[in-house]
Design an enzyme around this catalytic site. Sequence first.
Site, short mmCIF file in Angstrom:
data_model
loop_
_atom_site.label_atom_id
_atom_site.label_comp_id
_atom_site.label_asym_id
_atom_site.label_seq_id
_atom_site.Cartn_x
_atom_site.Cartn_y
_atom_site.Cartn_z
N SER A 143 83.47 0.25 -11.36
CA SER A 143 84.24 -0.58 -10.42
C SER A 143 84.60 0.25 -9.20
O SER A 143 84.68 1.48 -9.27
CB SER A 143 85.53 -1.04 -11.10
OG SER A 143 86.39 -1.68 -10.18
N TYR A 156 93.65 0.21 -16.29
CA TYR A 156 92.26 -0.22 -16.08
C TYR A 156 91.47 0.78 -15.25
O TYR A 156 90.34 1.14 -15.61
CB TYR A 156 92.29 -1.59 -15.39
CG TYR A 156 90.95 -2.14 -14.94
CD1 TYR A 156 90.09 -2.76 -15.85
CD2 TYR A 156 90.56 -2.06 -13.60
CE1 TYR A 156 88.88 -3.29 -15.42
CE2 TYR A 156 89.35 -2.59 -13.18
CZ TYR A 156 88.51 -3.20 -14.09
OH TYR A 156 87.31 -3.72 -13.67
N LYS A 160 87.55 2.74 -15.64
CA LYS A 160 86.38 2.52 -14.79
C LYS A 160 85.90 3.85 -14.19
O LYS A 160 84.69 4.05 -14.01
CB LYS A 160 86.73 1.50 -13.71
CG LYS A 160 86.94 0.11 -14.29
CD LYS A 160 85.62 -0.52 -14.68
CE LYS A 160 85.59 -1.20 -15.99
NZ LYS A 160 84.30 -1.85 -16.28
P1 NDP Z 1 84.74 -11.83 -17.04
O1 NDP Z 1 86.13 -11.89 -17.58
O2 NDP Z 1 84.19 -13.00 -16.30
O3 NDP Z 1 83.71 -11.46 -18.20
C1 NDP Z 1 83.98 -10.42 -19.10
C2 NDP Z 1 82.97 -10.47 -20.22
O4 NDP Z 1 83.26 -9.39 -21.14
C3 NDP Z 1 83.04 -11.76 -21.01
O5 NDP Z 1 81.74 -12.13 -21.35
C4 NDP Z 1 83.84 -11.36 -22.23
O6 NDP Z 1 83.59 -12.13 -23.39
C5 NDP Z 1 83.35 -9.96 -22.44
N1 NDP Z 1 84.25 -9.20 -23.31
C6 NDP Z 1 85.58 -9.01 -23.15
N2 NDP Z 1 86.05 -8.27 -24.17
C7 NDP Z 1 85.01 -8.02 -24.98
C8 NDP Z 1 84.86 -7.31 -26.20
N3 NDP Z 1 85.89 -6.72 -26.78
N4 NDP Z 1 83.63 -7.24 -26.75
C9 NDP Z 1 82.56 -7.84 -26.17
N5 NDP Z 1 82.64 -8.53 -25.02
C10 NDP Z 1 83.85 -8.62 -24.44
O7 NDP Z 1 84.73 -10.53 -16.12
P2 NDP Z 1 83.68 -9.93 -15.08
O8 NDP Z 1 82.36 -10.55 -15.22
O9 NDP Z 1 84.35 -9.91 -13.78
O10 NDP Z 1 83.64 -8.41 -15.59
C11 NDP Z 1 82.47 -7.79 -16.10
C12 NDP Z 1 82.60 -6.29 -15.87
O11 NDP Z 1 82.66 -6.04 -14.46
C13 NDP Z 1 83.86 -5.66 -16.47
O12 NDP Z 1 83.54 -4.42 -17.05
C14 NDP Z 1 84.76 -5.45 -15.26
O13 NDP Z 1 85.63 -4.36 -15.43
C15 NDP Z 1 83.73 -5.17 -14.18
N6 NDP Z 1 84.19 -5.39 -12.82
C16 NDP Z 1 84.56 -6.63 -12.38
C17 NDP Z 1 85.01 -6.80 -11.09
C18 NDP Z 1 85.44 -8.14 -10.55
O14 NDP Z 1 86.01 -8.17 -9.44
N7 NDP Z 1 85.17 -9.24 -11.20
C19 NDP Z 1 85.14 -5.67 -10.16
C20 NDP Z 1 84.71 -4.42 -10.71
C21 NDP Z 1 84.25 -4.29 -12.00
P3 NDP Z 1 84.53 -13.42 -23.77
O15 NDP Z 1 83.98 -14.54 -22.95
O16 NDP Z 1 84.34 -13.65 -25.22
O17 NDP Z 1 85.94 -13.03 -23.44
#
Ligand code: NDP
Length: 253
Positions: A143, A156, A160
Site C-alpha cells: 500500500s 495497518y 503494509k
Molecule cells: P476489500 O475489503 O474489497 O477485499 C478484501 C478481500 O480480502 C476480500 O475478498 C476478503 O474476503 C479478503 N479477506 C479478508 N480477510 C481475509 C482472511 N482472513 N482470509 C482470506 N481472505 C480475507 O479490500 P481491497 O480489495 O481494497 O483490499 C485488497 C488488498 O489491497 C488489501 O491487502 C489492502 O490492504 C490492499 N490495499 C487496498 C487499498 C484501497 O484503497 N482499497 C489501498 C492500498 C492497499 P471476504 O469477502 O470474505 O471478507
Amino acid sequence: MLLENKVVLITGASRGIGRATAIEAARQGADVAINTFRDAEAAADVVAEIERLGRRAVAVDGDVALPDSAADFIDRSVQALGRVDVFVSNAGICPFHAFLDMPVETLRRTMEVNLHGAYFMTQAAANQMVKQGDGGAIVAISSISALVGGEMQTHYTPTKAGVHSLMQSCAVALGQYGIRCNSVLPGTIATDINKDDLSDPAKRTYMEGRIPLGRLGRPEDIASVVAFLASDMAGYMSGAALLVDGGAFANFQ
Ligand code: NDP
C-alpha cells in the site's frame, strides 16, 4: 495475453482488488485459483466469470491468518490446476481505529491477516514453485501506507510496510530459484475496505482533490499492474515496489 496458460493463485479474491486481479489474469490467458473467506456466493460468482472467459477456475475457502490455510490453498489449487506459476498475496483488512485506545484484538487480527497471512501463503506458494523447479512470480499487495502514516491506521500501515519488506527479503531468498518477488503499492482505490471512510462526501472530494489524476483508483487500475509484474515482460524485476496512486504521493506541497 500476458499470462497465457499460466496458473495464477490469488488470496482474498471474493471482491475488490483481488476479484479484479483474478478476472484480469483470466483475461490475460491464465487459469486461476482464488482463496476466499466466508463468502461462498461471491467466490462462485468469480469462478463463473473466469469460466465465461474460457479459463479454468477453482475457489478454496480459508482464513489466511491460519498457517494450515496456506498449505490447503496451494495443495487444492495444484490438484485442480496442476501447478503454480504466479502467486498474488492480496487478502487484507483495515478496521479503522484511533491509536490511543486501539483494542488489542484489532491490532492482533490486523497483523495476523495482513502480515502473517502474507507470510504463510507466500512461503507455501514458494515451496511449490521450488518443487516445480522452473521459477515463478510472486506479487504482494502492499500500500501507499507503507510510505506514509495514517491517524486511524497505526495497526495497518506497519503491516503494509512489512508486506513490502517481505517481498524484498523473499526476492533475495528465492532469486536462486528463478522466483521474482515484487510488491504493488496502491493509493486510494474505491472498494469495500474504505467504503465507510469515504462515505462522507467532503472527505471523498478532499481525497480526490489531492490526486493529480483527479479520481480515486479502481480495482482494475491495480489488476493490470499485477498482471504486468507477474508476466515475463517484468522478467528482470525483483524486490521492486510499484506505486499506483494517480500521483497522490508526489503531491505533497
Ligand atoms: P476489500 O475489503 O474489497 O477485499 C478484501 C478481500 O480480502 C476480500 O475478498 C476478503 O474476503 C479478503 N479477506 C479478508 N480477510 C481475509 C482472511 N482472513 N482470509 C482470506 N481472505 C480475507 O479490500 P481491497 O480489495 O481494497 O483490499 C485488497 C488488498 O489491497 C488489501 O491487502 C489492502 O490492504 C490492499 N490495499 C487496498 C487499498 C484501497 O484503497 N482499497 C489501498 C492500498 C492497499 P471476504 O469477502 O470474505 O471478507
